[in-house]
Design a protein around this motif. Structure first.
Motif, PDB file in Angstrom:
ATOM      1  N   ALA A   1      14.363 -10.196  -5.862  1.00 44.03           N
ATOM      2  CA  ALA A   1      15.144  -9.621  -6.966  1.00 44.03           C
ATOM      3  C   ALA A   1      14.385  -9.487  -8.277  1.00 44.03           C
ATOM      4  CB  ALA A   1      16.399 -10.464  -7.194  1.00 44.03           C
ATOM      5  N   GLY A   2      13.144  -9.956  -8.332  1.00 47.72           N
ATOM      6  CA  GLY A   2      12.385  -9.887  -9.580  1.00 47.72           C
ATOM      7  C   GLY A   2      10.932  -9.526  -9.346  1.00 47.72           C
ATOM      8  N   PHE A   3      10.273  -9.107 -10.425  1.00 48.47           N
ATOM      9  CA  PHE A   3       8.881  -8.677 -10.321  1.00 48.47           C
ATOM     10  C   PHE A   3       7.973  -9.815  -9.875  1.00 48.47           C
ATOM     11  CE2 PHE A   3       4.613  -7.871 -11.911  1.00 48.47           C
ATOM     12  CZ  PHE A   3       4.378  -6.600 -11.407  1.00 48.47           C
ATOM     13  N   SER A   4       8.167 -11.012 -10.415  1.00 47.61           N
ATOM     14  CA  SER A   4       7.272 -12.115 -10.037  1.00 47.61           C
ATOM     15  C   SER A   4       7.394 -12.428  -8.549  1.00 47.61           C
ATOM     16  CB  SER A   4       7.540 -13.360 -10.878  1.00 47.61           C
ATOM     17  OG  SER A   4       8.844 -13.852 -10.661  1.00 47.61           O
ATOM     18  N   GLY A   5       8.594 -12.323  -7.987  1.00 49.54           N
ATOM     19  CA  GLY A   5       8.771 -12.512  -6.546  1.00 49.54           C
ATOM     20  C   GLY A   5       8.092 -11.413  -5.744  1.00 49.54           C
ATOM     21  N   ALA A   6       8.175 -10.182  -6.247  1.00 50.67           N
ATOM     22  CA  ALA A   6       7.519  -9.055  -5.579  1.00 50.67           C
ATOM     23  C   ALA A   6       6.001  -9.238  -5.598  1.00 50.67           C
ATOM     24  CB  ALA A   6       7.903  -7.744  -6.254  1.00 50.67           C
ATOM     25  N   ALA A   7       5.476  -9.666  -6.740  1.00 46.45           N
ATOM     26  CA  ALA A   7       4.031  -9.879  -6.858  1.00 46.45           C
ATOM     27  C   ALA A   7       3.568 -10.999  -5.927  1.00 46.45           C
ATOM     28  CB  ALA A   7       3.673 -10.194  -8.307  1.00 46.45           C
ATOM     29  N   ALA A   8       4.337 -12.079  -5.849  1.00 45.80           N
ATOM     30  CA  ALA A   8       3.990 -13.192  -4.957  1.00 45.80           C
ATOM     31  C   ALA A   8       4.028 -12.744  -3.496  1.00 45.80           C
ATOM     32  CB  ALA A   8       4.940 -14.362  -5.183  1.00 45.80           C
ATOM     33  N   PHE A   9       5.017 -11.931  -3.135  1.00 46.51           N
ATOM     34  CA  PHE A   9       5.139 -11.398  -1.776  1.00 46.51           C
ATOM     35  C   PHE A   9       3.920 -10.552  -1.419  1.00 46.51           C
ATOM     36  CE2 PHE A   9       6.349  -7.777   0.906  1.00 46.51           C
ATOM     37  CZ  PHE A   9       6.797  -8.433   2.046  1.00 46.51           C
ATOM     38  N   VAL A  10       3.549  -9.646  -2.304  1.00 44.83           N
ATOM     39  CA  VAL A  10       2.419  -8.746  -2.068  1.00 44.83           C
ATOM     40  C   VAL A  10       1.119  -9.540  -1.950  1.00 44.83           C
ATOM     41  CG1 VAL A  10       1.000  -6.981  -3.208  1.00 44.83           C
ATOM     42  CG2 VAL A  10       3.469  -6.686  -3.051  1.00 44.83           C
ATOM     43  N   LYS A  11       0.967 -10.533  -2.794  1.00 45.64           N
ATOM     44  CA  LYS A  11      -0.271 -11.311  -2.833  1.00 45.64           C
ATOM     45  C   LYS A  11      -0.531 -12.056  -1.525  1.00 45.64           C
ATOM     46  CE  LYS A  11      -2.925 -14.173  -5.934  1.00 45.64           C
ATOM     47  NZ  LYS A  11      -3.059 -14.635  -7.297  1.00 45.64           N
ATOM     48  N   ILE A  12       0.522 -12.527  -0.864  1.00 44.93           N
ATOM     49  CA  ILE A  12       0.300 -13.288   0.379  1.00 44.93           C
ATOM     50  C   ILE A  12       0.147 -12.397   1.613  1.00 44.93           C
ATOM     51  CG2 ILE A  12       1.399 -15.372  -0.490  1.00 44.93           C
ATOM     52  CD1 ILE A  12       3.812 -14.643   1.345  1.00 44.93           C
ATOM     53  N   LEU A  13       0.443 -11.104   1.467  1.00 49.71           N
ATOM     54  CA  LEU A  13       0.241 -10.197   2.600  1.00 49.71           C
ATOM     55  C   LEU A  13      -1.250 -10.074   2.892  1.00 49.71           C
ATOM     56  CD1 LEU A  13       2.734  -7.299   1.792  1.00 49.71           C
ATOM     57  CD2 LEU A  13       2.956  -9.025   3.590  1.00 49.71           C
ATOM     58  N   PRO A  14      -1.625  -9.893   4.154  1.00 49.66           N
ATOM     59  CA  PRO A  14      -3.044  -9.784   4.499  1.00 49.66           C
ATOM     60  C   PRO A  14      -3.734  -8.604   3.815  1.00 49.66           C
ATOM     61  CG  PRO A  14      -1.685 -10.023   6.471  1.00 49.66           C
ATOM     62  CD  PRO A  14      -0.751  -9.813   5.326  1.00 49.66           C
ATOM     63  N   TYR A  15      -5.021  -8.796   3.558  1.00 49.41           N
ATOM     64  CA  TYR A  15      -5.853  -7.709   3.054  1.00 49.41           C
ATOM     65  C   TYR A  15      -6.232  -6.855   4.259  1.00 49.41           C
ATOM     66  CZ  TYR A  15      -9.788  -5.147   1.131  1.00 49.41           C
ATOM     67  OH  TYR A  15     -10.635  -4.138   0.728  1.00 49.41           O
ATOM     68  N   ARG A  16      -5.839  -5.591   4.198  1.00 46.63           N
ATOM     69  CA  ARG A  16      -6.204  -4.669   5.277  1.00 46.63           C
ATOM     70  C   ARG A  16      -6.027  -3.244   4.786  1.00 46.63           C
ATOM     71  NH1 ARG A  16      -1.180  -6.486   8.450  1.00 46.63           N
ATOM     72  NH2 ARG A  16      -2.701  -7.776   9.491  1.00 46.63           N
ATOM     73  N   ARG A  17      -6.775  -2.370   5.400  1.00 46.71           N
ATOM     74  CA  ARG A  17      -6.641  -0.953   5.068  1.00 46.71           C
ATOM     75  C   ARG A  17      -5.340  -0.421   5.639  1.00 46.71           C
ATOM     76  NH1 ARG A  17     -12.717   1.495   5.236  1.00 46.71           N
ATOM     77  NH2 ARG A  17     -13.163   0.936   3.081  1.00 46.71           N
TER      78      ARG A  17
END
Length: 187
Positions: A22-38
């Protein structure tokens, strides 16, 4: 870090809300833990969700679009060129050694808020990973990914090789070496 409640009904906002974020900080945390991949299709606004991962480009573009959808223009998307080397990117050491290079210019995307840099590329990413080796940067818009970034990076490599005539490689070969470095990062 700036945080705001996701209120928009835009495509990116809806996707986060469907995940109970529901918030930007949660979205940023979610994106950050996703794997690095093309990503399979960088032009797909939701490719980070569909591919369950992304690159610095797609992850930061997604977060910038989220900010835009919610009217938060203070969050800026940047393209920077930094000297990628064995100190700031140890996983590429063998590639640089193979070609007897100390560094290679790499394009990197990140966000800025009030001139503070935020990097959500990987779970352990932090600005200190590249900021001390940052050569130049330019603010960009989400729609400039991937074409503008590619062209900007290519032109920078050409300039870099002219300024470093001791490097015995063509721009094409430097790009191939860079691709080997990126492959090493995904291992």
């Amino acid at each position: 870090m700036l945080d705001f409640k996701i209120k928009s009904h835009g495509i990116v906002s809806r996707q986060f809300l469907e995940l109970n974020i529901a918030g930007f900080s949660g979205a940023a945390a979610f994106v950050k833990i996703l794997p690095y991949r093309r990503n399979k299709n960088k032009n797909d606004e939701l490719c980070v969700f569909k591919d369950h991962g992304g690159t610095c480009s797609t992850k930061h573009t997604l977060l910038k679009k989220l900010a835009n959808e919610n009217g938060v223009e203070e969050i800026k998307l940047f393209l920077g060129i930094f000297k990628m080397n064995t100190l700031n990117t140890p996983k590429i050491s063998s590639v640089l050694e193979k070609y007897r290079l100390l560094e290679i210019p790499e394009a990197h995307n990140y966000l800025k808020y009030k001139n503070e840099i935020f990097d959500f590329t990987r779970k352990n990413s932090k600005p200190e990973d590249f900021v001390y080796d940052l050569i130049e940067e330019v603010e960009i818009q989400p729609e400039q990914i991937p074409d503008f970034k590619f062209e900007y990076h290519q032109k920078f490599i050409e300039r870099y090789l002219k300024e470093n005539s001791q490097i015995p490689y063509s721009p094409k070969k430097i790009w191939e070496i860079r691709e080997e470095c990126i492959a090493a990062l995904q291992k």
